[in-house]
Design a protein around this motif. Structure first.
Motif, mmCIF file in Angstrom:
data_model
loop_
_atom_site.group_PDB
_atom_site.id
_atom_site.type_symbol
_atom_site.label_atom_id
_atom_site.label_comp_id
_atom_site.label_asym_id
_atom_site.label_seq_id
_atom_site.Cartn_x
_atom_site.Cartn_y
_atom_site.Cartn_z
ATOM 1 N N GLY A 185 40.809 -96.094 -36.848
ATOM 2 C CA GLY A 185 41.983 -96.051 -36.020
ATOM 3 C C GLY A 185 41.164 -98.057 -35.123
ATOM 4 O O GLY A 185 41.724 -97.407 -34.322
ATOM 5 N N GLY A 186 40.184 -97.790 -35.345
ATOM 6 C CA GLY A 186 39.015 -98.615 -34.890
ATOM 7 C C GLY A 186 38.907 -97.834 -33.234
ATOM 8 O O GLY A 186 38.574 -98.878 -31.910
ATOM 9 N N LEU A 187 38.536 -97.117 -33.416
ATOM 10 C CA LEU A 187 38.326 -96.270 -31.967
ATOM 11 C C LEU A 187 36.597 -95.839 -31.503
ATOM 12 O O LEU A 187 35.923 -95.971 -32.847
ATOM 13 N N SER A 188 36.637 -95.671 -30.296
ATOM 14 C CA SER A 188 34.894 -95.530 -30.401
ATOM 15 C C SER A 188 34.559 -94.046 -30.587
ATOM 16 O O SER A 188 34.614 -93.481 -30.441
ATOM 17 N N TRP A 189 32.935 -94.132 -30.840
ATOM 18 C CA TRP A 189 32.332 -93.137 -31.280
ATOM 19 C C TRP A 189 32.778 -91.941 -30.024
ATOM 20 O O TRP A 189 32.140 -90.874 -29.722
ATOM 21 N N ARG A 190 32.202 -92.797 -28.132
ATOM 22 C CA ARG A 190 32.290 -91.684 -27.458
ATOM 23 C C ARG A 190 33.323 -91.608 -27.537
ATOM 24 O O ARG A 190 33.561 -89.823 -26.517
ATOM 25 N N ILE A 191 34.555 -91.819 -27.311
ATOM 26 C CA ILE A 191 36.085 -91.222 -27.784
ATOM 27 C C ILE A 191 35.796 -89.394 -28.932
ATOM 28 O O ILE A 191 36.440 -88.612 -27.731
ATOM 29 N N CYS A 192 35.138 -89.453 -29.446
ATOM 30 C CA CYS A 192 35.378 -88.740 -30.591
ATOM 31 C C CYS A 192 34.608 -87.544 -30.227
ATOM 32 O O CYS A 192 34.884 -86.086 -30.204
ATOM 33 N N TRP A 193 33.031 -88.126 -29.028
ATOM 34 C CA TRP A 193 32.382 -86.864 -28.570
ATOM 35 C C TRP A 193 33.232 -86.002 -27.267
ATOM 36 O O TRP A 193 32.905 -85.046 -27.516
ATOM 37 N N ALA A 194 33.536 -86.828 -26.485
ATOM 38 C CA ALA A 194 34.799 -86.905 -25.887
ATOM 39 C C ALA A 194 35.713 -85.384 -25.986
ATOM 40 O O ALA A 194 36.019 -84.559 -25.594
ATOM 41 N N PHE A 195 36.643 -85.765 -27.639
ATOM 42 C CA PHE A 195 37.471 -84.836 -27.784
ATOM 43 C C PHE A 195 36.341 -83.519 -27.581
ATOM 44 O O PHE A 195 36.925 -82.536 -28.081
ATOM 45 N N PHE A 196 35.805 -83.518 -28.893
ATOM 46 C CA PHE A 196 34.640 -82.273 -29.133
ATOM 47 C C PHE A 196 34.186 -81.791 -27.896
ATOM 48 O O PHE A 196 34.672 -80.554 -28.009
ATOM 49 N N ALA A 197 34.518 -82.957 -26.955
ATOM 50 C CA ALA A 197 33.435 -81.569 -25.529
ATOM 51 C C ALA A 197 34.715 -80.595 -25.072
ATOM 52 O O ALA A 197 35.067 -79.464 -24.708
ATOM 53 N N GLY A 198 36.298 -81.558 -25.226
ATOM 54 C CA GLY A 198 37.277 -81.009 -24.771
ATOM 55 C C GLY A 198 37.822 -79.400 -25.937
ATOM 56 O O GLY A 198 38.667 -78.457 -25.226
ATOM 57 N N ALA A 199 37.731 -79.978 -27.170
ATOM 58 C CA ALA A 199 37.785 -79.060 -28.324
ATOM 59 C C ALA A 199 36.459 -77.814 -27.746
ATOM 60 O O ALA A 199 37.244 -76.343 -27.530
ATOM 61 N N SER A 200 35.164 -78.006 -27.326
ATOM 62 C CA SER A 200 34.915 -76.693 -26.890
ATOM 63 C C SER A 200 34.955 -75.970 -25.808
ATOM 64 O O SER A 200 34.502 -74.759 -25.866
ATOM 65 N N ALA A 201 35.706 -76.699 -24.944
ATOM 66 C CA ALA A 201 35.899 -75.831 -23.442
ATOM 67 C C ALA A 201 37.167 -75.638 -23.869
ATOM 68 O O ALA A 201 37.482 -74.265 -23.117
ATOM 69 N N CYS A 202 37.629 -75.805 -24.629
ATOM 70 C CA CYS A 202 39.290 -74.792 -25.268
ATOM 71 C C CYS A 202 38.673 -73.280 -25.767
ATOM 72 O O CYS A 202 39.346 -72.530 -25.864
ATOM 73 N N ALA A 203 37.663 -73.526 -27.503
ATOM 74 C CA ALA A 203 36.800 -72.663 -27.726
ATOM 75 C C ALA A 203 36.232 -71.620 -26.709
ATOM 76 O O ALA A 203 35.990 -70.519 -26.830
ATOM 77 N N PHE A 204 35.490 -72.096 -25.686
ATOM 78 C CA PHE A 204 34.973 -71.315 -23.762
ATOM 79 C C PHE A 204 35.952 -70.395 -23.886
ATOM 80 O O PHE A 204 35.931 -68.991 -23.090
ATOM 81 N N LEU A 205 37.297 -70.669 -23.779
ATOM 82 C CA LEU A 205 38.599 -69.830 -22.575
ATOM 83 C C LEU A 205 38.693 -69.293 -23.874
ATOM 84 O O LEU A 205 39.243 -68.309 -22.974
ATOM 85 N N SER A 206 39.212 -69.056 -25.335
ATOM 86 C CA SER A 206 39.309 -68.489 -26.167
ATOM 87 C C SER A 206 38.794 -67.769 -25.973
ATOM 88 O O SER A 206 39.540 -65.987 -26.108
ATOM 89 N N ASN A 207 37.472 -67.722 -26.401
ATOM 90 C CA ASN A 207 36.639 -66.474 -26.315
ATOM 91 C C ASN A 207 36.088 -65.797 -25.099
ATOM 92 O O ASN A 207 35.514 -64.144 -25.449
ATOM 93 N N TRP A 208 36.138 -66.575 -23.680
ATOM 94 C CA TRP A 208 36.392 -65.890 -22.774
ATOM 95 C C TRP A 208 37.672 -64.478 -22.416
ATOM 96 O O TRP A 208 37.107 -63.449 -22.070
ATOM 97 N N ILE A 209 38.465 -65.033 -23.374
ATOM 98 C CA ILE A 209 39.529 -63.885 -23.612
ATOM 99 C C ILE A 209 39.117 -62.508 -24.064
ATOM 100 O O ILE A 209 39.943 -61.397 -24.275
ATOM 101 N N ALA A 210 39.263 -62.600 -25.932
ATOM 102 C CA ALA A 210 38.743 -61.921 -26.474
ATOM 103 C C ALA A 210 37.539 -61.462 -26.072
ATOM 104 O O ALA A 210 38.073 -60.274 -26.718
ATOM 105 N N LEU A 211 36.626 -61.570 -26.078
ATOM 106 C CA LEU A 211 35.248 -61.126 -25.724
ATOM 107 C C LEU A 211 35.248 -59.894 -24.415
ATOM 108 O O LEU A 211 34.322 -59.314 -24.650
ATOM 109 N N ARG A 212 36.101 -60.816 -23.375
ATOM 110 C CA ARG A 212 35.699 -59.681 -22.120
ATOM 111 C C ARG A 212 35.650 -58.814 -22.166
ATOM 112 O O ARG A 212 35.007 -57.537 -21.497
ATOM 113 N N GLY A 213 36.589 -57.785 -22.681
ATOM 114 C CA GLY A 213 36.552 -56.150 -22.928
ATOM 115 C C GLY A 213 35.554 -55.953 -24.273
ATOM 116 O O GLY A 213 35.764 -54.355 -24.141
#
Length: 425
Positions: A185-213
């Motif tokens: 798609g001719g995208l920058s590698w920086r966009i990929c790493w920004a996407f990875f950071a967003g996915a990690s933030a979503c994983a953080f939220l889901s684990n906060w919900i699942a593990l708090r108990g």
């Protein structure tokens, strides 16, 4: 008055199945599903872009920052040092605050680290981001052994743990697909790493919900002394772990970049070579789900020999068959099988040797692997600069090959280690 007929849920059977899996009337999600999904997301992020991302994007980093092979090796080793330190920190956080703490710290580190890489202006900043992102793999995996052990019924634990480990292979495939989209798609590698950071933030939220108990271990089992792990019977698992860690780290750091420099494979742009390596790596790595069955069929000693030889051949093929589809698929596939199955072996083998401290013993085995991961890329980068990449890959292949040759049946015993007698085998 007639009793209502149990509802049928297709291939999952009738309603009692829901209770067997921990899903009861009036509830939304119970531990089997919530912890399985949360662990899957955590390992997908931590072991996909977190641990593997730097190696996947080495060609882009070389181009953007004029990185030499030795610099690539040192940055990669720094990332694996983050993994090593994460493994050291996780047991303490687990014992003091429960599994939620190390998992969330790990995913926070991944989110910040990936964001740092996405915006990095130079190599030192990239190195800091890689260190933080890779530390998540050391922090966010082993605590799920503890959480699942205490919250999921005994018969369901293997399935839950398998779901957690499957996240590793799927995360690697998805990271590879992201890189493929970037190139096509001719995208920058920086966009990929920004996407990875967003996915990690979503994983953080889901684990906060699942593990708090999930509370901490009130019995203090995690506080057992580490000297129990010094039993003679445990030496082979540490040796296997070191060879596995060295092999996999060098492959992750240099294999894709070497295949790119060799011209890729026929019929596709050279730029997609790295993505293809990691896609096949992750897909073949899903065979790790069959590790237990294969071990039951051929025995642990033979399984270990096969896995060590697969790792050796995978490295050798990078040197002797670059530029071919057969070489790329075979090399990436065997490395994926080597990594995923060996990590599964370390998980159940350590638990069998030290059944009273399963999380701590697994951490010890992973620390042996992480030691090889820290040393391997730095030494390999220097060796590649001095003797050439082909010689480096073949020389590295000698380590797992020698391990397979020297392994004897008595070295791969699954009986509990007699820690009260340090010299017992």
């Amino acid at each position: 008055m007639p009793q209502p007929k149990p509802r049928n849920f297709g291939r999952f059977g009738t309603e009692p199945w829901r209770k067997h899996r921990g899903i009861e009337e009036g509830s939304i999600i119970k531990p089997f599903w919530s912890l399985s999904a949360a662990g899957f997301a955590a390992t997908a992020v931590a072991f996909g872009p977190g641990r593997m991302g730097f190696g996947l994007f080495v060609p882009e980093f070389r181009s953007a920052f004029s990185m030499s092979t030795s610099t690539v090796g040192f940055v990669s080793s720094l990332g694996f040092l983050g993994f090593f330190i994460g493994l050291l920190i996780a047991p303490s956080l687990l014992a003091r605050q429960g599994p939620e703490s190390p998992v969330l710290v790990g995913l926070a580190a991944a989110t910040v680290g990936m964001g740092v890489v996405a915006s990095a202006p130079n190599v030192p900043v990239v190195a800091v981001g890689v260190f933080l992102a890779a530390s998540s793999a050391g922090l966010a995996w082993t605590p799920f052994n503890d959480a699942i052990h205490r919250k999921v019924k005994g018969d369901d634990r293997p399935a839950a743990l398998s779901s957690v480990s499957t996240g590793t292979g799927v995360g690697i495939v998805l990271a590879g697909l992201a890189a493929l989209v970037m190139v096509t798609g001719g995208l920058s590698w920086r966009i990929c790493w920004a996407f990875f950071a967003g996915a990690s933030a979503c994983a953080f939220l889901s684990n906060w919900i699942a593990l708090r108990g999930v509370e901490k271990d009130t019995e203090g089992k995690q506080e057992k002394e580490w000297r129990e792990l010094a039993a003679t019977a445990a030496i082979p698992i540490y040796a296997i772990g070191f060879a596995y860690g060295t092999n996999s780290a060098i492959y992750i750091s240099f294999a894709a970049d070497h295949l790119v420099e060799a011209g890729g494979v026929p019929g596709v742009p050279v730029g997609v070579t790295s993505a293809l390596v990691y896609i096949f790596y992750g897909l073949f790595g899903l065979a790790g789900l069959l590790t237990g069955r294969i071990k039951d069929m051929i025995g642990l000693p033979m399984l270990l020999r096969v896995l060590m030889l697969a790792g050796a051949l995978s490295l050798a093929l990078v040197a002797i068959a670059p530029g071919t589809w057969a070489g790329l698929i075979s090399s990436a596939g065997m490395q994926g099988i080597h990594v995923m199955m060996t990590s599964a072996v370390l998980a159940f083998w350590s638990e069998r040797l030290f059944p009273s401290i399963p999380s701590v013993s697994f951490t010890a085995a992973l620390l042996a692997a992480a030691s090889g991961s820290v040393l391997g890329p730095a030494v390999a980068g220097l060796a590649s600069s001095a003797f050439g990449a082909d010689a480096m890959f073949v020389g590295t292949a000698a380590l797992p090959a020698a391990t397979a040759i020297l392994l004897r049946n008595r070295h791969a015993q699954e009986l509990p280690a007699r820690t009260t007698t340090p010299t017992s085998a």
